[in-house]
Design an enzyme around this catalytic site. Structure first.
Site, PDB file in Angstrom:
ATOM      1  N   ASP A 105      47.064   1.344 -26.710  1.00  0.00           N
ATOM      2  CA  ASP A 105      47.103   1.489 -28.165  1.00  0.00           C
ATOM      3  C   ASP A 105      45.706   1.770 -28.717  1.00  0.00           C
ATOM      4  O   ASP A 105      45.503   2.677 -29.508  1.00  0.00           O
ATOM      5  CB  ASP A 105      47.705   0.233 -28.823  1.00  0.00           C
ATOM      6  CG  ASP A 105      47.061  -1.069 -28.334  1.00  0.00           C
ATOM      7  OD1 ASP A 105      46.188  -1.036 -27.445  1.00  0.00           O
ATOM      8  OD2 ASP A 105      47.444  -2.135 -28.850  1.00  0.00           O
ATOM      9  N   ASP A 108      38.730  -0.915 -27.766  1.00  0.00           N
ATOM     10  CA  ASP A 108      37.792  -1.595 -28.661  1.00  0.00           C
ATOM     11  C   ASP A 108      36.470  -1.779 -27.899  1.00  0.00           C
ATOM     12  O   ASP A 108      35.616  -0.910 -27.917  1.00  0.00           O
ATOM     13  CB  ASP A 108      38.453  -2.918 -29.081  1.00  0.00           C
ATOM     14  CG  ASP A 108      37.617  -3.749 -30.022  1.00  0.00           C
ATOM     15  OD1 ASP A 108      37.328  -3.278 -31.129  1.00  0.00           O
ATOM     16  OD2 ASP A 108      37.251  -4.881 -29.671  1.00  0.00           O
ATOM     17  N   SER A 109      36.323  -2.870 -27.161  1.00  0.00           N
ATOM     18  CA  SER A 109      35.099  -3.062 -26.368  1.00  0.00           C
ATOM     19  C   SER A 109      35.133  -2.210 -25.092  1.00  0.00           C
ATOM     20  O   SER A 109      34.085  -1.877 -24.538  1.00  0.00           O
ATOM     21  CB  SER A 109      34.952  -4.532 -25.970  1.00  0.00           C
ATOM     22  OG  SER A 109      35.983  -4.893 -25.067  1.00  0.00           O
ATOM     23  N   GLY A 110      36.330  -1.902 -24.629  1.00  0.00           N
ATOM     24  CA  GLY A 110      36.477  -1.178 -23.370  1.00  0.00           C
ATOM     25  C   GLY A 110      36.729  -2.100 -22.184  1.00  0.00           C
ATOM     26  O   GLY A 110      36.989  -1.634 -21.072  1.00  0.00           O
ATOM     27  N   LYS A 136      37.588   3.151 -30.643  1.00  0.00           N
ATOM     28  CA  LYS A 136      36.438   2.719 -31.459  1.00  0.00           C
ATOM     29  C   LYS A 136      35.186   3.249 -30.761  1.00  0.00           C
ATOM     30  O   LYS A 136      34.584   2.575 -29.919  1.00  0.00           O
ATOM     31  CB  LYS A 136      36.414   1.193 -31.596  1.00  0.00           C
ATOM     32  CG  LYS A 136      37.605   0.646 -32.375  1.00  0.00           C
ATOM     33  CD  LYS A 136      37.478  -0.836 -32.692  1.00  0.00           C
ATOM     34  CE  LYS A 136      38.792  -1.381 -33.248  1.00  0.00           C
ATOM     35  NZ  LYS A 136      38.798  -2.844 -33.452  1.00  0.00           N
ATOM     36  N   ARG A 170      53.347  -5.398 -36.207  1.00  0.00           N
ATOM     37  CA  ARG A 170      53.508  -4.331 -35.220  1.00  0.00           C
ATOM     38  C   ARG A 170      54.538  -3.287 -35.666  1.00  0.00           C
ATOM     39  O   ARG A 170      54.525  -2.157 -35.204  1.00  0.00           O
ATOM     40  CB  ARG A 170      53.981  -4.912 -33.875  1.00  0.00           C
ATOM     41  CG  ARG A 170      52.969  -5.807 -33.174  1.00  0.00           C
ATOM     42  CD  ARG A 170      53.417  -6.059 -31.740  1.00  0.00           C
ATOM     43  NE  ARG A 170      52.746  -7.178 -31.110  1.00  0.00           N
ATOM     44  CZ  ARG A 170      51.585  -7.095 -30.454  1.00  0.00           C
ATOM     45  NH1 ARG A 170      50.966  -5.945 -30.367  1.00  0.00           N
ATOM     46  NH2 ARG A 170      51.044  -8.152 -29.898  1.00  0.00           N
TER      47      ARG A 170
HETATM   48  P1  IMP Z   1      39.166  -4.193 -25.623  1.00  0.00           P
HETATM   49  O1  IMP Z   1      39.396  -4.858 -24.304  1.00  0.00           O
HETATM   50  O2  IMP Z   1      38.063  -4.864 -26.405  1.00  0.00           O
HETATM   51  O3  IMP Z   1      38.941  -2.691 -25.508  1.00  0.00           O
HETATM   52  O4  IMP Z   1      40.418  -4.461 -26.510  1.00  0.00           O
HETATM   53  C1  IMP Z   1      41.605  -3.897 -26.284  1.00  0.00           C
HETATM   54  C2  IMP Z   1      42.757  -4.684 -26.853  1.00  0.00           C
HETATM   55  O5  IMP Z   1      42.397  -5.562 -27.943  1.00  0.00           O
HETATM   56  C3  IMP Z   1      43.717  -3.694 -27.412  1.00  0.00           C
HETATM   57  O6  IMP Z   1      44.619  -3.253 -26.423  1.00  0.00           O
HETATM   58  C4  IMP Z   1      44.375  -4.463 -28.532  1.00  0.00           C
HETATM   59  O7  IMP Z   1      45.471  -5.197 -28.041  1.00  0.00           O
HETATM   60  C5  IMP Z   1      43.310  -5.416 -29.018  1.00  0.00           C
HETATM   61  N1  IMP Z   1      42.606  -4.848 -30.193  1.00  0.00           N
HETATM   62  C6  IMP Z   1      41.353  -4.346 -30.213  1.00  0.00           C
HETATM   63  N2  IMP Z   1      41.025  -3.902 -31.434  1.00  0.00           N
HETATM   64  C7  IMP Z   1      42.105  -4.122 -32.215  1.00  0.00           C
HETATM   65  C8  IMP Z   1      42.405  -3.833 -33.593  1.00  0.00           C
HETATM   66  O8  IMP Z   1      41.599  -3.283 -34.361  1.00  0.00           O
HETATM   67  N3  IMP Z   1      43.643  -4.209 -34.026  1.00  0.00           N
HETATM   68  C9  IMP Z   1      44.562  -4.803 -33.222  1.00  0.00           C
HETATM   69  N4  IMP Z   1      44.346  -5.056 -31.929  1.00  0.00           N
HETATM   70  C10 IMP Z   1      43.120  -4.721 -31.426  1.00  0.00           C
HETATM   71 MG    MG Z   2      46.621  -4.096 -26.403  1.00  0.00          MG
END
Ligand code: IMP
Ligand code: MG
Length: 180
Positions: A105, A108-110, A136, A170
């Site tokens: 979906d 964010d951080s990766g 992002k 959602r």
């Molecule tokens: P990452 O591991 O930081 O890249 O985060 C990924 C997961 O965090 C995504 O698959 C989402 O489930 C959740 N997430 C990150 N940013 C958002 C946001 O802005 N809204 C809702 N869920 C988010």
């Molecule tokens: Mg997710």
């Protein structure tokens, strides 16, 4: 369409409409179809957030394909992940020798997508590609290519079209944003 959502001291407004999402998903479907024509790719949707995106994406595919799911969890509060990720549900399909397309979906951080890449690489797929509806761009640290990106967004929190805030929202057709 409800244009503003107020909850827990946050105000969410529409950032990407249902129509914009639909047209971008159509474009991604065409691109992935071109890249994987007659290769029977398997999509791996990352639960829960990607369930709507992957459902819409495979219906834009004009070649045969399969689908499976993987679920990961991250500890943290509602808007920030803690950086520690666990595997909640593994894929069921055998991915060895298959063309695999991971469907997220949002990146964010990766950290999640990096965890998933390390996990699926071990299964020796013929190829491993990544699709994300939202990226992002400034925040994400990913040292491998994300081939299919719907929309690049800033460092903002978004909900709707599968994305949640404490498991809520959602179901919204549009994607909404809040600044903090
Ligand atoms: P990452 O591991 O930081 O890249 O985060 C990924 C997961 O965090 C995504 O698959 C989402 O489930 C959740 N997430 C990150 N940013 C958002 C946001 O802005 N809204 C809702 N869920 C988010
Ligand atoms: Mg997710």
């Amino acid at each position: 369409m409800n244009n503003t959502i107020k909850t827990d001291g946050h105000v969410f407004t529409v950032m990407i409409t249902d129509e914009q999402i639909r047209s971008e998903v159509r474009r991604l479907g065409r691109e992935i179809t071109n890249d994987f024509k007659d290769k029977n790719p398997i999509f791996v949707g990352i639960l829960n957030g990607s369930f709507l995106f992957v459902a819409d994406l495979i219906r834009e595919m004009d070649t045969e394909c399969e689908i499976d799911f993987l679920k990961i969890g991250s500890y943290g509060d509602h808007m920030h992940s803690s950086g520690s990720i666990r595997l909640d549900k593994d894929v069921s399909a055998k991915l060895k020798g298959r063309h695999v397309i991971v469907v997220e979906d949002i990146i964010d951080s990766g950290l999640s997508v990096t965890f998933i890449k390390n996990h699926l690489d071990k299964m020796e797929p013929a190829s491993l590609s990544f699709a994300t509806l939202l990226l992002k761009k400034e925040k994400a640290k990913v040292d491998f290519p994300i081939q299919y990106v719907g929309f690049e967004i800033g460092n903002e929190f978004v909900i709707g079209y599968g994305l949640d805030f404490a498991q809520r929202f959602r179901h919204l057709k549009d994607i909404y944003v809040t600044k903090s």
